[in-house]
Design a protein around this motif. Sequence first.
Motif, PDB file in Angstrom:
ATOM      1  N   GLN A  40       0.748  -1.152   0.160  1.00 25.47           N
ATOM      2  CA  GLN A  40      -0.056  -0.063   0.003  1.00 25.47           C
ATOM      3  C   GLN A  40       0.954   1.255   0.021  1.00 25.47           C
ATOM      4  O   GLN A  40       0.721   2.095   0.982  1.00 25.47           O
ATOM      5  CB  GLN A  40      -0.843   0.188   1.145  1.00 25.47           C
ATOM      6  N   PRO A  41       1.543   1.533  -1.062  1.00 27.43           N
ATOM      7  CA  PRO A  41       2.484   2.654  -1.216  1.00 27.43           C
ATOM      8  C   PRO A  41       1.868   3.868  -0.944  1.00 27.43           C
ATOM      9  O   PRO A  41       2.671   4.863  -0.499  1.00 27.43           O
ATOM     10  CB  PRO A  41       3.309   2.464  -2.522  1.00 27.43           C
ATOM     11  N   VAL A  67      10.650   5.482  -1.058  1.00 29.23           N
ATOM     12  CA  VAL A  67      10.596   4.326  -1.897  1.00 29.23           C
ATOM     13  C   VAL A  67       8.935   4.148  -2.212  1.00 29.23           C
ATOM     14  O   VAL A  67       8.589   3.580  -3.452  1.00 29.23           O
ATOM     15  CB  VAL A  67      10.803   3.025  -0.581  1.00 29.23           C
ATOM     16  N   ALA A  68       8.137   4.747  -1.456  1.00 29.05           N
ATOM     17  CA  ALA A  68       6.782   4.859  -1.534  1.00 29.05           C
ATOM     18  C   ALA A  68       6.582   5.584  -3.143  1.00 29.05           C
ATOM     19  O   ALA A  68       5.748   5.240  -3.930  1.00 29.05           O
ATOM     20  CB  ALA A  68       6.055   5.395  -0.615  1.00 29.05           C
ATOM     21  N   LEU A  69       7.312   6.668  -3.223  1.00 25.56           N
ATOM     22  CA  LEU A  69       7.170   7.359  -4.369  1.00 25.56           C
ATOM     23  C   LEU A  69       7.671   6.849  -5.682  1.00 25.56           C
ATOM     24  O   LEU A  69       7.082   6.385  -6.795  1.00 25.56           O
ATOM     25  CB  LEU A  69       8.063   8.861  -4.324  1.00 25.56           C
ATOM     26  N   ALA A  70       8.621   5.892  -5.448  1.00 18.08           N
ATOM     27  CA  ALA A  70       9.198   4.844  -6.573  1.00 18.08           C
ATOM     28  C   ALA A  70       8.147   4.201  -7.097  1.00 18.08           C
ATOM     29  O   ALA A  70       7.822   3.579  -8.088  1.00 18.08           O
ATOM     30  CB  ALA A  70      10.529   4.243  -6.326  1.00 18.08           C
ATOM     31  N   GLU A  71       7.522   3.487  -5.757  1.00 16.52           N
ATOM     32  CA  GLU A  71       6.486   2.308  -6.222  1.00 16.52           C
ATOM     33  C   GLU A  71       5.064   2.793  -6.556  1.00 16.52           C
ATOM     34  O   GLU A  71       4.451   2.067  -7.398  1.00 16.52           O
ATOM     35  CB  GLU A  71       6.347   1.580  -5.003  1.00 16.52           C
ATOM     36  N   LEU A  72       5.063   4.066  -6.492  1.00 17.62           N
ATOM     37  CA  LEU A  72       3.778   4.662  -7.252  1.00 17.62           C
ATOM     38  C   LEU A  72       4.156   5.339  -8.595  1.00 17.62           C
ATOM     39  O   LEU A  72       3.125   5.561  -9.318  1.00 17.62           O
ATOM     40  CB  LEU A  72       3.425   5.761  -6.177  1.00 17.62           C
ATOM     41  N   GLY A  73       5.514   5.079  -8.935  1.00 18.34           N
ATOM     42  CA  GLY A  73       5.688   5.369 -10.469  1.00 18.34           C
ATOM     43  C   GLY A  73       5.869   6.859 -10.601  1.00 18.34           C
ATOM     44  O   GLY A  73       5.962   7.482 -11.792  1.00 18.34           O
ATOM     45  N   ARG A  74       6.035   7.707  -9.189  1.00 17.22           N
ATOM     46  CA  ARG A  74       6.519   9.227  -9.413  1.00 17.22           C
ATOM     47  C   ARG A  74       8.153   9.204  -9.407  1.00 17.22           C
ATOM     48  O   ARG A  74       8.707   9.601  -8.333  1.00 17.22           O
ATOM     49  CB  ARG A  74       5.795   9.724  -8.100  1.00 17.22           C
ATOM     50  N   ARG A  75       8.524   8.618 -10.592  1.00 18.52           N
ATOM     51  CA  ARG A  75       9.993   8.552 -10.701  1.00 18.52           C
ATOM     52  C   ARG A  75      10.923   9.900 -10.320  1.00 18.52           C
ATOM     53  O   ARG A  75      11.854   9.964  -9.580  1.00 18.52           O
ATOM     54  CB  ARG A  75      10.424   8.113 -11.912  1.00 18.52           C
ATOM     55  N   ALA A  76      10.501  11.016 -10.973  1.00 17.41           N
ATOM     56  CA  ALA A  76      11.190  12.182 -10.742  1.00 17.41           C
ATOM     57  C   ALA A  76      11.276  12.609  -9.243  1.00 17.41           C
ATOM     58  O   ALA A  76      12.201  12.922  -8.878  1.00 17.41           O
ATOM     59  CB  ALA A  76      10.694  13.405 -11.628  1.00 17.41           C
TER      60      ALA A  76
END
Length: 372
Positions: A40-41, A67-76
């Motif tokens: 549940q990121p 890590v949560a941002l990365a798993e949500l696809g918010r790469r930048a």
Amino acid sequence: MRTRPSAVLGAWVIALTASISIAHAQDGIDAARGFLQNGQPDRALAAAEQWIASHPTDAEARFVRAVALAELGRRAEAIAAFSKLTEDFPNQPEPYNNLAVLYAQQRDYDAARKALEQAIRTHPSYATAHANLADLYARLANEAYERALQLDAGREAKRPPATQPPLALIRTLGPTAPAPLAVAQQMPLASQSSSPAAAPRPSPNAVNPAVNAPAQPAPRATADSAGPKPAAKPVPAQTASEPPSAPTVTPPAPAAPSTTANEEVLAAVRAWADAWSAKDVTAYLAAYDKTFEVPGGRTRAAWEQERRQRVSKPGEIRVTVEDPQIEIDGDRAQVRFRQHYRSLNFNASTSKVLELVRRGQRWQITQEKVVR
């Protein structure tokens, strides 16, 4: 190499030591970790940001948020968050590792390689970074082969299937298993506290112990001598116009801290870590001196209440001290070391400094800080 479709380029192998039910998650950063580990990121991000609002320097919370941002696809945003962690905590290898994962996902392999090499320089025994670097080189080799085929289009050649080895994204701030360097925890005490020996004192049988006596001429031969010996050279007599030179007095070398004092300081630090591991809150808090500088400007009572809750929470805790470096100045001591923290749902390794003061037969902590 295993063949994987190109869509797997962004897949991450998650390094976890155990899973934890959300029912065991507590408020604050513990809740954020629980949400993250239960897939549940979005909720982990919200919990981490709420905790960071009141604890802006908490490295654990900032790492969970990234890590949560990365798993949500918010790469930048994730890259920006991990980059800031490398600036504020350059001795932590995990943010560098995760930056490499994100760079590789963008096919920026040069930036990924540099990030992994920095992670390894920070922690040479960090196995995840070594494995990721090997996978990254495999990707680079595959792309080099593709370019070679494009440049040599006239050559009939059957290219090997493309390989896309995954890079591992780390979710916890600290290695998932004790690193080989942990053997330094059992380094012989003598090597930790060795210091140059103090200069030897002159013998009490000297003619004048207050000054350095001039060299004596060779003794005269006697009937009991084994054989003839060359006669000693005569020493010219001093004249009245040549007063004797002032004797040179060598100041004694400063005394080095005794091995016993080093042992006492190290024993105090290890007892503190053992009490933390055993969840002996009374002994753990007793390790802190009455003059302890409470971090964050809080009261001693508020700090102790928070530490009681965190130390006594359910689940096993293990705290170990690696490579302690001890400096003693009278009744004050400073110990620098690498602290490894392990629990059911969180691992972390940090560089730490403890300042201690001697109180009778005990050494107690007056300041505790994480250093870069």
